[in-house]
Scaffold this active site. Structure first.
Site, PDB file in Angstrom:
ATOM      1  N   LYS A 168      34.024  21.102  37.582  1.00 14.76           N
ATOM      2  CA  LYS A 168      33.807  22.066  38.908  1.00 14.76           C
ATOM      3  C   LYS A 168      32.741  23.005  38.530  1.00 14.76           C
ATOM      4  CE  LYS A 168      35.116  26.033  40.250  1.00 14.76           C
ATOM      5  NZ  LYS A 168      33.690  26.684  40.682  1.00 14.76           N
ATOM      6  N   GLU A 227      37.408  30.689  27.908  1.00 13.66           N
ATOM      7  CA  GLU A 227      36.313  31.537  26.960  1.00 13.66           C
ATOM      8  C   GLU A 227      35.641  32.428  28.046  1.00 13.66           C
ATOM      9  OE1 GLU A 227      33.001  32.876  26.338  1.00 13.66           O
ATOM     10  OE2 GLU A 227      32.133  30.720  26.181  1.00 13.66           O
ATOM     11  N   CYS A 236      27.078  35.517  27.768  1.00 16.54           N
ATOM     12  CA  CYS A 236      28.536  36.138  27.289  1.00 16.54           C
ATOM     13  C   CYS A 236      28.397  36.691  25.761  1.00 16.54           C
ATOM     14  CB  CYS A 236      29.762  35.136  27.125  1.00 16.54           C
ATOM     15  SG  CYS A 236      29.344  33.611  26.197  1.00 16.54           S
ATOM     16  N   GLU A 288      31.432  44.936  30.795  1.00 19.41           N
ATOM     17  CA  GLU A 288      30.602  43.761  30.488  1.00 19.41           C
ATOM     18  C   GLU A 288      29.393  44.027  31.776  1.00 19.41           C
ATOM     19  OE1 GLU A 288      30.223  39.394  29.337  1.00 19.41           O
ATOM     20  OE2 GLU A 288      31.677  39.849  31.091  1.00 19.41           O
TER      21      GLU A 288
END
Length: 487
Positions: A180, A254, A289, A390
């Protein structure tokens, strides 16, 4: 799927059981090219009925796949690696169209071939073992078996990397995969699904279902999914875990990071500044990331480093991602643009740091795209939102530290723990500091460079589980103990 003439696409829509499905229950998504803000594809989205069909076809394909001799599975994965290699240019261009990565660096995201070759080598290697037990003549076998059908949820900012890191080991372990991709970046994954068929993999072994939140929930909640591999942000991860709890489906996650980039006084400042510029705000416009978004510099060289860092950032050419000399491109969407500009404004209003350069949306010839200037804040408060959350954009927070202990304290003072970077010429310091940093991957005197041999994953709220290495293969195998009495 309809596309503009500028998008190098061949395929139709969802890929289920080897067939293109152009009408789906999840609606459609207008894919916008970040470089100019114009629609270049209308993508059908999967809903519950498409997930059901994909699960059925995946189980059929799994049974066919595991009936093959292991050397045939190995060879077919090698064929797929060859197909990815042969279509490298096409896949690189699809990366550009998907999320605006400059073509000069977008090829780095096509690690799929390397992962396929690496894990193909495991397909015909023994995964189990045997051990002695109390019954002197008993045979005690420890087997590793596939889950059957696994779901891989890929992010928009590097779907082909995740395909390599997650789909390749899942297939090598004997599973079928329902992939997906994000609705924001489905073009490359859909083409990969076609390459699976062209390479001779059974139809349905890799189904590709672009979907929004509803389709993602249907996949995670499906009772016949053996495991979920998710790459993305913390907020979505919480929803995935809650949905997976319905059937106690195991999850690998992750997640994001707020990586510290430590520059000690004995480091090569020129090299450090160049790596920090590209690892931080430049590559993928900070949408990674592994982005080095917190740059910690020893106070005695802070000013000297900052001069070199700003110069390195300014040296990166900004422009159309399809131009080969452009290093800095747009962010992915209007929503991302608005969110990042709010972060910059909040940092200024809270006086959490000194704006050194950038801070604005770019206009002129780039006004229609989603371009934000590479932005640097200096003397940032490590407790501020900019330092702790973040950003996922081209914004770097730079702050000084006093000594080694202070650097470690600041670096670890975050809820994240995915990557960390150390710049030093002292090998003893590099080893000592690396041991003390709370992060899954430590990069010394270099940028992050994910390869299939190395396990990759996070500490703390940066996730759990690993991709890469034998650890990544084991994520897609479950352990069974068989004891045969021989007395």
């Amino acid at each position: 799927m309809t596309t503009s003439a500028s998008a190098p696409l061949r395929s139709g829509a969802l890929l289920i059981g080897g067939e293109h499905v152009s009408v789906s229950s999840g609606g459609t998504h207008q894919h916008i090219y970040p470089g100019n803000g114009r629609c270049n594809a209308t993508i059908p989205l999967a809903g519950g009925s498409e997930v059901d069909a994909a699960v059925d076809s995946s189980w059929d394909a799994h049974r066919q796949w595991t009936s093959y001799p292991v050397d045939r599975r190995r060879d077919l994965l090698m064929n797929l690696a060859d197909a990815v290699r042969d279509h490298f240019t096409e896949l690189t261009e699809l990366n550009v169209h998907d999320f605006g990565a400059p073509i000069s660096t977008a090829g780095h995201s096509v690690l799929t071939e390397q992962f396929l070759r690496y894990y193909a080598g495991y397909a015909d290697k023994a995964h189990g073992s045997s051990t002695p037990v109390s019954g002197a003549f008993d045979v005690n076998i420890i087997e590793r078996e596939p889950y059957g059908v696994v779901g891989v949820i890929a992010p928009w900012n590097g779907p082909l990397v995740v395909i390599g890191a997650a789909v390749a080991p899942a297939l090598a372990a004997g599973n079928a995969v329902i992939l997906k991709p994000s609705e924001l970046a489905s073009l490359g994954p859909l083409r990969f699904g076609e390459l699976c068929l062209e390479a001779g993999l059974p139809p349905g072994l890799v189904n590709v279902l672009p979907a929004g939140p509803d389709g993602g929930q249907a996949l995670v909640r499906h009772p016949r999914i053996g495991k979920i591999h998710f790459t993305g942000g913390q907020a979505t991860a919480q929803k995935v875990l809650q949905a997976a709890a319905t059937n106690l489906t195991p999850v690998v996650a992750e997640l994001g990071g707020k990586s510290a980039f430590l520059v000690f006084a004995d480091a090569d400042l020129d090299a450090s500044a160049t790596i920090a510029a590209y690892q931080g705000p430049i590559v993928q416009a900070g949408q990674s990331c592994a982005c080095a978004s917190r740059i910690l510099v020893q106070a005695s060289v802070y000013d000297a480093f900052m001069d070199k860092f700003v110069a390195a950032v300014h040296a990166a050419k900004i422009g159309d991602p399809m131009q080969p000399d452009v290093m800095f491109g747009p962010v992915v969407s209007q929503d991302a643009t608005d969110r990042i500009l709010r972060i910059i404004d909040a940092t200024l209003s809270e006086r959490a740091g000194e704006l050194i350069t950038g801070g604005n949306r770019l206009g002129g010839d780039l006004a229609d795209g989603y371009y934000i200037e590479p932005t640097i804040f200096g003397n940032v408060d490590n407790h501020s939102a900019l330092a702790q959350n973040e950003t996922f954009g081209p914004v770097a927070a730079v702050m000084p530290f006093a000594d080694e202990a202070d650097a470690i304290r600041l670096a670890n003072d975050t809820r994240y723990g995915l990557n960390a970077f150390i710049q030093t010429s002292n090998l003893k310091r590099a080893h000592s500091v690396a041991r003390h940093l709370q992060a899954g991957s430590i990069w010394v005197n270099r940028h992050s460079d994910i390869e299939p041999q190395g396990p990759y994953g996070g500490y703390k709220q940066s996730g759990f589980g690993r991709t890469g290495g034998i650890e990544g293969l084991h994520e897609f195998l479950q352990t069974k103990n068989i004891r045969i009495g021989m007395n």
